[in-house]
Design a protein around this motif. Structure first.
Motif, PDB file in Angstrom:
ATOM      1  N   GLN A 110      27.664   3.741 -30.002  1.00  0.00           N
ATOM      2  CA  GLN A 110      26.321   3.436 -30.508  1.00  0.00           C
ATOM      3  C   GLN A 110      25.360   4.610 -30.416  1.00  0.00           C
ATOM      4  O   GLN A 110      24.302   4.611 -31.051  1.00  0.00           O
ATOM      5  N   ASP A 111      25.685   5.623 -29.651  1.00  0.00           N
ATOM      6  CA  ASP A 111      24.861   6.826 -29.562  1.00  0.00           C
ATOM      7  C   ASP A 111      25.368   7.941 -30.473  1.00  0.00           C
ATOM      8  O   ASP A 111      24.827   9.054 -30.457  1.00  0.00           O
ATOM      9  N   GLY A 112      26.445   7.651 -31.218  1.00  0.00           N
ATOM     10  CA  GLY A 112      27.029   8.667 -32.082  1.00  0.00           C
ATOM     11  C   GLY A 112      27.968   9.595 -31.346  1.00  0.00           C
ATOM     12  O   GLY A 112      28.408  10.603 -31.906  1.00  0.00           O
ATOM     13  N   HIS A 113      28.274   9.287 -30.091  1.00  0.00           N
ATOM     14  CA  HIS A 113      29.140  10.146 -29.285  1.00  0.00           C
ATOM     15  C   HIS A 113      30.600   9.741 -29.441  1.00  0.00           C
ATOM     16  O   HIS A 113      30.926   8.542 -29.510  1.00  0.00           O
ATOM     17  N   ALA A 114      31.483  10.725 -29.478  1.00  0.00           N
ATOM     18  CA  ALA A 114      32.914  10.454 -29.522  1.00  0.00           C
ATOM     19  C   ALA A 114      33.371   9.985 -28.140  1.00  0.00           C
ATOM     20  O   ALA A 114      33.013  10.587 -27.123  1.00  0.00           O
ATOM     21  N   ILE A 115      34.115   8.902 -28.109  1.00  0.00           N
ATOM     22  CA  ILE A 115      34.685   8.413 -26.850  1.00  0.00           C
ATOM     23  C   ILE A 115      36.169   8.158 -27.050  1.00  0.00           C
ATOM     24  O   ILE A 115      36.633   7.944 -28.169  1.00  0.00           O
ATOM     25  N   ARG A 116      36.919   8.212 -25.950  1.00  0.00           N
ATOM     26  CA  ARG A 116      38.351   7.916 -25.992  1.00  0.00           C
ATOM     27  C   ARG A 116      38.658   6.906 -24.906  1.00  0.00           C
ATOM     28  O   ARG A 116      37.983   6.865 -23.868  1.00  0.00           O
ATOM     29  N   LEU A 117      39.686   6.101 -25.123  1.00  0.00           N
ATOM     30  CA  LEU A 117      40.034   5.103 -24.119  1.00  0.00           C
ATOM     31  C   LEU A 117      40.438   5.758 -22.805  1.00  0.00           C
ATOM     32  O   LEU A 117      40.226   5.192 -21.731  1.00  0.00           O
ATOM     33  N   SER A 118      40.991   6.955 -22.882  1.00  0.00           N
ATOM     34  CA  SER A 118      41.459   7.625 -21.669  1.00  0.00           C
ATOM     35  C   SER A 118      40.320   7.963 -20.718  1.00  0.00           C
ATOM     36  O   SER A 118      40.546   8.122 -19.508  1.00  0.00           O
ATOM     37  N   GLN A 119      39.097   8.051 -21.221  1.00  0.00           N
ATOM     38  CA  GLN A 119      37.986   8.409 -20.331  1.00  0.00           C
ATOM     39  C   GLN A 119      37.626   7.273 -19.381  1.00  0.00           C
ATOM     40  O   GLN A 119      36.876   7.477 -18.429  1.00  0.00           O
ATOM     41  N   PHE A 120      38.178   6.082 -19.629  1.00  0.00           N
ATOM     42  CA  PHE A 120      37.906   4.938 -18.757  1.00  0.00           C
ATOM     43  C   PHE A 120      39.029   4.709 -17.748  1.00  0.00           C
ATOM     44  O   PHE A 120      39.039   3.682 -17.059  1.00  0.00           O
ATOM     45  N   ARG A 121      39.956   5.666 -17.669  1.00  0.00           N
ATOM     46  CA  ARG A 121      40.989   5.567 -16.642  1.00  0.00           C
ATOM     47  C   ARG A 121      40.323   5.551 -15.270  1.00  0.00           C
ATOM     48  O   ARG A 121      39.353   6.265 -15.023  1.00  0.00           O
ATOM     49  N   GLY A 122      40.845   4.752 -14.387  1.00  0.00           N
ATOM     50  CA  GLY A 122      40.241   4.578 -13.074  1.00  0.00           C
ATOM     51  C   GLY A 122      39.317   3.377 -13.026  1.00  0.00           C
ATOM     52  O   GLY A 122      38.898   2.954 -11.943  1.00  0.00           O
ATOM     53  N   GLU A 123      38.992   2.833 -14.215  1.00  0.00           N
ATOM     54  CA  GLU A 123      38.186   1.615 -14.304  1.00  0.00           C
ATOM     55  C   GLU A 123      39.006   0.525 -14.981  1.00  0.00           C
ATOM     56  O   GLU A 123      40.007   0.804 -15.644  1.00  0.00           O
ATOM     57  N   LYS A 124      38.566  -0.705 -14.819  1.00  0.00           N
ATOM     58  CA  LYS A 124      39.123  -1.792 -15.615  1.00  0.00           C
ATOM     59  C   LYS A 124      38.340  -1.813 -16.920  1.00  0.00           C
ATOM     60  O   LYS A 124      37.113  -1.772 -16.915  1.00  0.00           O
ATOM     61  N   LEU A 125      39.051  -1.856 -18.040  1.00  0.00           N
ATOM     62  CA  LEU A 125      38.422  -1.790 -19.353  1.00  0.00           C
ATOM     63  C   LEU A 125      38.689  -3.087 -20.106  1.00  0.00           C
ATOM     64  O   LEU A 125      39.844  -3.488 -20.282  1.00  0.00           O
TER      65      LEU A 125
END
Length: 256
Positions: A97-112
């Protein structure tokens, strides 16, 4: 006889159900609408009829088995994967929503917790219901700092032609109750590019059909992913509750 994905229904020409109804042709809702893509006019099926004992008198079909295919050589154009516990989730790339690129891997270490929506959805018991459920989960997680900082919510749009970052932010703010940057700290609304969208839809078992009136007929799919990037639990349809998902999040936190 026919299927109606937007309603999660099939039209059946069925034999008499002893003690319940005579043979007739009528629509039935499926307990698991995600299997609609596997059913085709002319198929012969067996199924259990579930009849609610409450005042709503809901009638659902469950445990469907295709005993004879209308097209024995039928091969679907797209093969969908149903997420199962332990499946490694690919590292999909989206724009939030901020126009930023995100990847699922950046949430490793968290429950997604991942679900699929589109902001123009007109069916109150589809995308709006799922997003309200996510809002309830987010609110309850916020009351538990230990869980909140280790759990992330992701609402993925399958409408890249309309769901721009600006539109996703406005939609998200409606449910979160704030447009502040910090309001989206643990809940992203994001959309992938079309080639990635199709891969995500196949992996997460999301049936998507773009209709002539520009609406989208779709199934519902929600998945809890562990800190190791593997599926903990898959929730098809809209029968799951925030309490059920929170219990699974807490159990996963305890296991971690």
């Amino acid at each position: 006889m026919s299927t109606a994905p937007s309603k999660g229904e099939v039209m059946l020409d069925h034999e008499a159900i002893p003690g319940f109804m005579e043979a007739m042709t009528m629509p039935y809702q499926l307990r698991d609408p995600s299997i609609l893509s596997e059913l085709h006019p002319g198929d012969v099926i067996t199924a259990d009829v579930l009849v609610s004992q409450g005042s709503d008198a809901d009638v659902l079909l469950d445990h469907i088995v295709v005993v004879a295919q209308a097209k024995p050589d039928y091969k679907p154009a797209t093969i969908y994967h149903v997420p199962a516990q332990g499946d490694a989730v690919p590292d999909f790339k989206l724009r939030n929503q901020d126009g930023h690129a995100i990847r699922l891997s950046q949430f490793r270490g968290e429950k997604l917790l991942v679900t699929f929506i589109y902001t123009r959805c007109p069916l109150p018991n589809f995308c709006p219901l799922v997003t309200r459920n996510f809002a309830a989960i987010e609110k309850q997680l916020a009351a538990s700092p230990r869980l909140y900082g280790k759990t992330h919510l992701l609402s993925v749009s399958f409408d890249p032609d309309h769901d721009t970052p600006e539109r996703l932010r406005a939609y998200g703010a409606t449910y979160i109750g704030s447009d502040a940057k910090s309001a989206f700290a643990e809940w992203d609304f994001a959309v992938p590019e079309k080639p990635v969208l199709m891969e995500m839809a196949k992996f997460f078992d999301v049936g998507i059909t773009n209709e002539p009136d520009q609406t989208i007929t779709h199934t519902l799919s929600t998945t809890l992913i562990g800190p190791d990037g593997k599926v903990i639990r898959f929730y098809p349809g809209n029968d799951w509750t925030p309490e059920q998902v929170l219990a699974d999040v807490k159990q996963a936190a305890g296991a971690a």
